[in-house]
Design a protein around this motif. Structure first.
Motif, PDB file in Angstrom:
ATOM      1  N   ASN A 103       0.836  -1.207   0.000  1.00 51.86           N
ATOM      2  CA  ASN A 103       0.000   0.000   0.000  1.00 51.86           C
ATOM      3  C   ASN A 103       0.870   1.256   0.000  1.00 51.86           C
ATOM      4  N   ASN A 104       1.966   1.249   0.756  1.00 49.00           N
ATOM      5  CA  ASN A 104       2.883   2.390   0.770  1.00 49.00           C
ATOM      6  C   ASN A 104       3.514   2.613  -0.586  1.00 49.00           C
ATOM      7  N   ILE A 105       3.905   1.546  -1.255  1.00 54.20           N
ATOM      8  CA  ILE A 105       4.537   1.675  -2.579  1.00 54.20           C
ATOM      9  C   ILE A 105       3.558   2.288  -3.572  1.00 54.20           C
ATOM     10  N   VAL A 106       2.338   1.797  -3.597  1.00 54.29           N
ATOM     11  CA  VAL A 106       1.336   2.332  -4.525  1.00 54.29           C
ATOM     12  C   VAL A 106       1.099   3.811  -4.251  1.00 54.29           C
ATOM     13  N   PHE A 107       0.962   4.167  -2.985  1.00 55.88           N
ATOM     14  CA  PHE A 107       0.733   5.568  -2.635  1.00 55.88           C
ATOM     15  C   PHE A 107       1.919   6.440  -3.048  1.00 55.88           C
ATOM     16  N   ARG A 108       3.134   6.010  -2.709  1.00 56.99           N
ATOM     17  CA  ARG A 108       4.306   6.821  -3.017  1.00 56.99           C
ATOM     18  C   ARG A 108       4.512   6.975  -4.520  1.00 56.99           C
ATOM     19  N   LEU A 109       4.305   5.921  -5.281  1.00 57.75           N
ATOM     20  CA  LEU A 109       4.487   6.008  -6.728  1.00 57.75           C
ATOM     21  C   LEU A 109       3.441   6.921  -7.369  1.00 57.75           C
ATOM     22  N   SER A 110       2.263   6.992  -6.802  1.00 56.66           N
ATOM     23  CA  SER A 110       1.216   7.821  -7.392  1.00 56.66           C
ATOM     24  C   SER A 110       1.299   9.281  -6.962  1.00 56.66           C
ATOM     25  N   VAL A 111       1.954   9.575  -5.839  1.00 60.98           N
ATOM     26  CA  VAL A 111       1.918  10.931  -5.306  1.00 60.98           C
ATOM     27  C   VAL A 111       3.278  11.632  -5.322  1.00 60.98           C
ATOM     28  N   GLU A 112       4.362  10.931  -5.067  1.00 60.08           N
ATOM     29  CA  GLU A 112       5.650  11.578  -4.820  1.00 60.08           C
ATOM     30  C   GLU A 112       6.446  11.963  -6.071  1.00 60.08           C
ATOM     31  N   TYR A 113       6.043  11.524  -7.248  1.00 62.48           N
ATOM     32  CA  TYR A 113       6.833  11.825  -8.446  1.00 62.48           C
ATOM     33  C   TYR A 113       6.447  13.213  -8.970  1.00 62.48           C
ATOM     34  N   THR A 114       6.955  14.222  -8.312  1.00 58.85           N
ATOM     35  CA  THR A 114       6.645  15.605  -8.646  1.00 58.85           C
ATOM     36  C   THR A 114       7.826  16.237  -9.378  1.00 58.85           C
ATOM     37  N   GLN A 115       7.657  17.476  -9.793  1.00 61.19           N
ATOM     38  CA  GLN A 115       8.733  18.191 -10.472  1.00 61.19           C
ATOM     39  C   GLN A 115       9.931  18.368  -9.544  1.00 61.19           C
ATOM     40  N   ARG A 116       9.659  18.605  -8.279  1.00 57.91           N
ATOM     41  CA  ARG A 116      10.740  18.752  -7.307  1.00 57.91           C
ATOM     42  C   ARG A 116      11.545  17.456  -7.190  1.00 57.91           C
ATOM     43  N   MET A 117      10.855  16.320  -7.157  1.00 59.24           N
ATOM     44  CA  MET A 117      11.529  15.030  -7.086  1.00 59.24           C
ATOM     45  C   MET A 117      12.336  14.776  -8.355  1.00 59.24           C
ATOM     46  N   LYS A 118      11.794  15.158  -9.498  1.00 60.53           N
ATOM     47  CA  LYS A 118      12.520  14.993 -10.757  1.00 60.53           C
ATOM     48  C   LYS A 118      13.823  15.781 -10.749  1.00 60.53           C
ATOM     49  N   SER A 119      13.782  17.019 -10.268  1.00 60.35           N
ATOM     50  CA  SER A 119      15.005  17.836 -10.232  1.00 60.35           C
ATOM     51  C   SER A 119      16.010  17.290  -9.219  1.00 60.35           C
ATOM     52  N   MET A 120      15.521  16.758  -8.088  1.00 71.73           N
ATOM     53  CA  MET A 120      16.433  16.161  -7.104  1.00 71.73           C
ATOM     54  C   MET A 120      17.111  14.919  -7.673  1.00 71.73           C
ATOM     55  N   LEU A 121      16.360  14.079  -8.372  1.00 69.73           N
ATOM     56  CA  LEU A 121      16.938  12.879  -8.973  1.00 69.73           C
ATOM     57  C   LEU A 121      17.910  13.230 -10.094  1.00 69.73           C
ATOM     58  N   ALA A 122      17.554  14.235 -10.882  1.00 64.53           N
ATOM     59  CA  ALA A 122      18.445  14.669 -11.964  1.00 64.53           C
ATOM     60  C   ALA A 122      19.772  15.157 -11.404  1.00 64.53           C
ATOM     61  N   GLN A 123      19.723  15.881 -10.308  1.00 65.70           N
ATOM     62  CA  GLN A 123      20.934  16.376  -9.684  1.00 65.70           C
ATOM     63  C   GLN A 123      21.730  15.235  -9.055  1.00 65.70           C
ATOM     64  N   LYS A 124      21.043  14.307  -8.426  1.00 66.75           N
ATOM     65  CA  LYS A 124      21.706  13.189  -7.743  1.00 66.75           C
ATOM     66  C   LYS A 124      22.419  12.266  -8.742  1.00 66.75           C
ATOM     67  N   TYR A 125      21.768  11.961  -9.854  1.00 67.45           N
ATOM     68  CA  TYR A 125      22.336  11.042 -10.836  1.00 67.45           C
ATOM     69  C   TYR A 125      22.998  11.740 -12.017  1.00 67.45           C
ATOM     70  N   ASN A 126      23.120  13.057 -11.945  1.00 75.33           N
ATOM     71  CA  ASN A 126      23.780  13.846 -12.984  1.00 75.33           C
ATOM     72  C   ASN A 126      23.139  13.600 -14.360  1.00 75.33           C
ATOM     73  N   ILE A 127      21.834  13.774 -14.423  1.00 71.50           N
ATOM     74  CA  ILE A 127      21.074  13.610 -15.649  1.00 71.50           C
ATOM     75  C   ILE A 127      20.644  14.983 -16.110  1.00 71.50           C
TER      76      ILE A 127
END
Length: 129
Positions: A103-127
């Motif tokens: 249930n936590n995985i479904v909730f997190r995958l549906s809610v947490e993938y925001t623009q802020r998360m995208k920019s944090m991941l891009a910075q973390k993985y140098n994308i």
């Protein structure tokens, strides 16, 4: 443009999404492992076989959780035998944490993938977006 050409092109958005899914799975599986360990120790599980044969892996956005087969049966309240049905003490150390994690995985995958998360991941993985 055919399907093979579109799949072979580099798309940083797809890469970010895959990294996000892998991170969520890894975090939730680690939390499941910790929760299950604390539940087992609080309920008096002392056999090292229950603890040593557990583990998890995340490959290609697929989470795999391994555990001893006996651990699965500790949740059961009854057991069928040749003489009939026997009631036994159940310990909710498998199903309850596992389905809570799903249930936590479904909730997190549906809610947490925001623009802020995208920019944090891009910075973390140098994308570069």
């Amino acid at each position: 443009m055919d399907v093979l050409d579109s799949r072979s092109k580099y798309n940083p958005q797809d890469l970010l999404e895959q990294r996000f899914i892998s991170e969520v799975l890894r975090e939730e599986l680690q939390e499941l492992d910790q929760r299950q360990t604390s539940l087992m120790s609080s309920r008096g599980f002392k056999t090292s076989d229950f603890y040593s044969e557990r583990g998890f892996t995340v490959n290609d956005n697929v989470g795999t959780y391994t555990h001893p087969l006996e651990l699965r049966f500790t949740d059961m309240k009854t057991r069928k035998t040749s003489t009939g049905k026997i009631k036994k003490k159940s310990h909710a150390v498998h199903n309850k944490p596992l389905y809570g994690m799903l249930n936590n995985i479904v909730f997190r995958l549906s809610v947490e993938y925001t623009q802020r998360m995208k920019s944090m991941l891009a910075q973390k993985y140098n994308i570069h977006l």
